[in-house]
Design a protein around this motif. Structure first.
Motif, PDB file in Angstrom:
ATOM      1  N   PHE A 132      12.715   3.314  -6.248  1.00 21.38           N
ATOM      2  CA  PHE A 132      11.505   2.730  -5.680  1.00 21.38           C
ATOM      3  C   PHE A 132      11.731   2.340  -4.224  1.00 21.38           C
ATOM      4  CE2 PHE A 132       8.422   1.456  -9.196  1.00 21.38           C
ATOM      5  CZ  PHE A 132       8.793   2.512 -10.002  1.00 21.38           C
ATOM      6  N   GLU A 133      12.879   1.771  -3.924  1.00 18.70           N
ATOM      7  CA  GLU A 133      13.181   1.373  -2.542  1.00 18.70           C
ATOM      8  C   GLU A 133      13.194   2.592  -1.623  1.00 18.70           C
ATOM      9  OE1 GLU A 133      16.830  -0.716  -3.244  1.00 18.70           O
ATOM     10  OE2 GLU A 133      15.774  -2.528  -3.922  1.00 18.70           O
ATOM     11  N   VAL A 134      13.782   3.689  -2.092  1.00 20.54           N
ATOM     12  CA  VAL A 134      13.783   4.938  -1.314  1.00 20.54           C
ATOM     13  C   VAL A 134      12.344   5.409  -1.105  1.00 20.54           C
ATOM     14  CG1 VAL A 134      14.413   7.396  -1.392  1.00 20.54           C
ATOM     15  CG2 VAL A 134      16.109   5.639  -1.979  1.00 20.54           C
ATOM     16  N   HIS A 135      11.539   5.337  -2.161  1.00 19.35           N
ATOM     17  CA  HIS A 135      10.142   5.766  -2.054  1.00 19.35           C
ATOM     18  C   HIS A 135       9.400   4.927  -1.015  1.00 19.35           C
ATOM     19  CE1 HIS A 135       6.405   7.643  -3.517  1.00 19.35           C
ATOM     20  NE2 HIS A 135       5.866   6.475  -3.183  1.00 19.35           N
ATOM     21  N   PHE A 136       9.596   3.607  -1.034  1.00 16.94           N
ATOM     22  CA  PHE A 136       8.915   2.734  -0.069  1.00 16.94           C
ATOM     23  C   PHE A 136       9.319   3.066   1.367  1.00 16.94           C
ATOM     24  CE2 PHE A 136       8.719  -0.474  -3.716  1.00 16.94           C
ATOM     25  CZ  PHE A 136       7.423  -0.134  -4.037  1.00 16.94           C
ATOM     26  N   GLU A 137      10.564   3.496   1.568  1.00 19.85           N
ATOM     27  CA  GLU A 137      11.008   3.893   2.909  1.00 19.85           C
ATOM     28  C   GLU A 137      10.285   5.147   3.389  1.00 19.85           C
ATOM     29  OE1 GLU A 137      15.255   4.306   2.863  1.00 19.85           O
ATOM     30  OE2 GLU A 137      15.560   2.205   2.318  1.00 19.85           O
ATOM     31  N   GLU A 138       9.888   6.005   2.445  1.00 21.50           N
ATOM     32  CA  GLU A 138       9.251   7.284   2.777  1.00 21.50           C
ATOM     33  C   GLU A 138       7.739   7.225   2.781  1.00 21.50           C
ATOM     34  OE1 GLU A 138      10.626   9.756  -0.394  1.00 21.50           O
ATOM     35  OE2 GLU A 138      12.622  10.036   0.461  1.00 21.50           O
ATOM     36  N   CYS A 139       7.147   6.265   2.096  1.00 20.69           N
ATOM     37  CA  CYS A 139       5.712   6.305   1.819  1.00 20.69           C
ATOM     38  C   CYS A 139       5.036   5.007   2.261  1.00 20.69           C
ATOM     39  CB  CYS A 139       5.508   6.540   0.318  1.00 20.69           C
ATOM     40  SG  CYS A 139       3.771   6.681  -0.166  1.00 20.69           S
ATOM     41  N   SER A 140       4.373   5.054   3.390  1.00 18.59           N
ATOM     42  CA  SER A 140       3.757   3.833   3.915  1.00 18.59           C
ATOM     43  C   SER A 140       2.590   3.321   3.065  1.00 18.59           C
ATOM     44  CB  SER A 140       3.327   4.012   5.370  1.00 18.59           C
ATOM     45  OG  SER A 140       2.416   5.062   5.505  1.00 18.59           O
ATOM     46  N   PRO A 141       1.751   4.173   2.427  1.00 15.37           N
ATOM     47  CA  PRO A 141       0.695   3.614   1.575  1.00 15.37           C
ATOM     48  C   PRO A 141       1.257   2.816   0.390  1.00 15.37           C
ATOM     49  CG  PRO A 141       0.144   5.870   2.136  1.00 15.37           C
ATOM     50  CD  PRO A 141       1.555   5.630   2.597  1.00 15.37           C
ATOM     51  N   CYS A 142       2.324   3.312  -0.231  1.00  9.73           N
ATOM     52  CA  CYS A 142       2.920   2.584  -1.350  1.00  9.73           C
ATOM     53  C   CYS A 142       3.616   1.319  -0.854  1.00  9.73           C
ATOM     54  CB  CYS A 142       3.894   3.467  -2.117  1.00  9.73           C
ATOM     55  SG  CYS A 142       3.069   4.744  -3.117  1.00  9.73           S
ATOM     56  N   LEU A 143       4.246   1.394   0.307  1.00 10.37           N
ATOM     57  CA  LEU A 143       4.874   0.203   0.888  1.00 10.37           C
ATOM     58  C   LEU A 143       3.827  -0.863   1.192  1.00 10.37           C
ATOM     59  CD1 LEU A 143       7.355  -1.266   2.007  1.00 10.37           C
ATOM     60  CD2 LEU A 143       6.932  -0.102   4.196  1.00 10.37           C
ATOM     61  N   GLU A 144       2.686  -0.437   1.684  1.00 12.25           N
ATOM     62  CA  GLU A 144       1.596  -1.372   1.966  1.00 12.25           C
ATOM     63  C   GLU A 144       1.093  -2.028   0.676  1.00 12.25           C
ATOM     64  OE1 GLU A 144      -2.923  -1.229   3.776  1.00 12.25           O
ATOM     65  OE2 GLU A 144      -1.467   0.254   4.469  1.00 12.25           O
ATOM     66  N   LYS A 145       0.910  -1.229  -0.370  1.00 12.95           N
ATOM     67  CA  LYS A 145       0.475  -1.756  -1.676  1.00 12.95           C
ATOM     68  C   LYS A 145       1.518  -2.732  -2.222  1.00 12.95           C
ATOM     69  CE  LYS A 145      -2.022  -1.763  -5.514  1.00 12.95           C
ATOM     70  NZ  LYS A 145      -3.221  -2.552  -5.613  1.00 12.95           N
ATOM     71  N   TYR A 146       2.784  -2.388  -2.106  1.00 16.86           N
ATOM     72  CA  TYR A 146       3.866  -3.269  -2.537  1.00 16.86           C
ATOM     73  C   TYR A 146       3.790  -4.595  -1.786  1.00 16.86           C
ATOM     74  CZ  TYR A 146       8.563  -5.268  -2.412  1.00 16.86           C
ATOM     75  OH  TYR A 146       9.623  -6.129  -2.441  1.00 16.86           O
ATOM     76  N   GLY A 147       3.635  -4.538  -0.477  1.00 17.30           N
ATOM     77  CA  GLY A 147       3.556  -5.762   0.332  1.00 17.30           C
ATOM     78  C   GLY A 147       2.375  -6.624  -0.059  1.00 17.30           C
TER      79      GLY A 147
END
Length: 100
Positions: free
Chosen positions: A34-49
């Motif tokens: 998941f951490e690797v995915h968040f580094e690659e994917c800004s929409p998912c990182l935004e949702k996570y935040g």
């Protein structure tokens, strides 16, 4: 939600298990994916935040309320049923919550 880019871990998998990640309820190997995915994917990182901020706000505002033991047991039982793929009765948790 998806950024349209291919990832080793699909956006839908990340979003389906986001709360398990936030609550530290998944194996370390999955957390790393998941951490690797968040580094690659800004929409998912935004949702996570966003979800992380909501979780912190709820904890700050409501974290001191005591949950009745029987309600907690019923909610945890329902979560276990959902995770195991079993059919979940519609009335159990909501009826208890309204009675409290």
């Amino acid at each position: 939600m998806s950024c349209g880019e291919p990832h080793e871990t699909d956006c839908s998998e990340v979003l389906d298990h986001l709360y398990e990640f936030l609550d530290h309820e998944m194996p370390d190997a999955d957390c790393t994916k998941f951490e690797v995915h968040f580094e690659e994917c800004s929409p998912c990182l935004e949702k996570y935040g966003l979800e992380q901020a909501v979780k912190k706000l709820v904890k700050r505002c409501c974290g001191h309320d005591d949950v009745p033991t029987d309600l907690r047991a019923k909610v945890m039982g329902r979560i276990d049923l959902i995770r195991s793929g079993q059919t979940v009765p519609e009335h159990d948790v909501t009826a208890t919550a309204q009675e409290s």
